[in-house]
Scaffold this motif. Structure first.
Motif: not given
Length: 309
Positions: A286-307
């Motif tokens: 469960v902890i691993i799944i939560v970390l993966i979700i958080l990582l995906l959210i952070i990566m999506r925000r970075r891409r949005r900022n770059q655009k």
């Protein structure tokens, strides 16, 4: 006093008569009445009258007639060693000094008679010291409700359990009576089975016709052999007079020290969990799944900022 009269022959006669009087400041009755028993609604309640001769002389030709002042209460039967001549009139006859006689009554007490004031009326006729007397006595009747507590839906977990383990006893207290049981508490005890003397839980008031749940925990002794052990479950409560009462029931605890049994139980629990077949602990997963979700959210925000730049 003087009596003057004319006889059948027309002769006039005069007689002098003396009348003796007993002068006393208080006329004391030689009869004392004691009662044994209580009236409970709803039921046919047993009630006893004890008639005692407290005088110094015998009571002769004693008769007693019984009746109730309430239209709700009624006499069902009268059992005594006297002659019942009908209509609840009993001829006792002779009652020696310090002697007594018991009158066993059965009184029908319906549920709607609780808190209704009533009394038992006794019309007493007797001869004492050559003087015929009549007395009317009233015995107050107090009707009480019934408190009938019992255990329902009783379970013991785990089942079976190992020696030295902690068990949980759950169930409900059912009041099948006609009045409220106050300050109800439940206690489980058995010094030869439990490591502590007892375990108690407070429930509170339990109204008539209702039930209240409870849960108790207790630790078993660590030297118990395989078998079924009996625990005493005591229900304590205050009655309608505020007096502590108690009833005791039994519950069985199944003890088994077979390790293989608990391995099978754990296997059954694991098979019911879809995550149990994975090679890692479910919490870590469960902890691993939560970390993966958080990582995906952070990566999506970075891409949005770059655009936007």
């Amino acid at each position: 006093f003087t009596i003057k009269y004319t006889d059948v022959l027309g002769n006039q006669n005069t007689e002098n008569r003396n009348l003796g009087l007993i002068v006393s400041s208080v006329v004391q009755s030689p009869i004392r009445i004691e009662t044994v028993g209580s009236l409970y609604a709803p039921s046919d309640s047993s009630y006893m009258l004890r008639i005692i001769n407290i005088g110094e002389s015998a009571i002769n030709d004693l008769e007693i007639e019984l009746s109730t002042s309430s239209s709700v209460l009624s006499l069902v039967s009268i059992d005594s060693n006297m002659v019942n001549v009908g209509d609840n009139l009993m001829k006792i006859g002779l009652l020696e000094p310090n002697a007594s006689i018991n009158i066993e009554l059965e009184i029908n007490v319906p549920e709607d008679s609780i808190d209704i004031k009533s009394n038992l009326k006794l019309d007493i006729n007797y001869d004492y010291l050559g003087i015929y007397r009549t007395e009317e006595r009233n015995v107050d009747l107090t009707v009480r409700g019934i408190i009938d507590l019992g255990l329902v839906e009783l379970t013991v977990k785990p089942e079976p359990t190992m020696s030295g383990s902690r068990i949980t006893i759950t169930g409900s207290i059912l009041n099948s009576g006609s009045i409220t049981a106050k300050a109800v508490n439940v206690d489980v005890s058995n010094s030869s089975v439990l490591s502590s003397m007892s375990s108690t839980t407070f429930i509170g008031d339990v109204d008539e016709g209702s039930q209240a749940p409870f849960s108790l925990t207790a630790n078993l002794n660590d030297n118990l052999s395989d078998g079924v052990y009996e625990l005493d479950v005591q229900i304590g409560y205050k009655d309608d007079r505020g007096i502590w009462q108690s009833v005791t029931e039994q519950v069985n605890v199944h003890v088994s020290n077979d390790v293989n049994l608990y391995v099978d139980m754990n296997d059954d629990e694991s098979s019911s969990n879809p995550l149990s077949s994975l090679p890692i602990d479910s919490t870590v997963l469960v902890i691993i799944i939560v970390l993966i979700i958080l990582l995906l959210i952070i990566m999506r925000r970075r891409r949005r900022n770059q655009k936007e730049q």
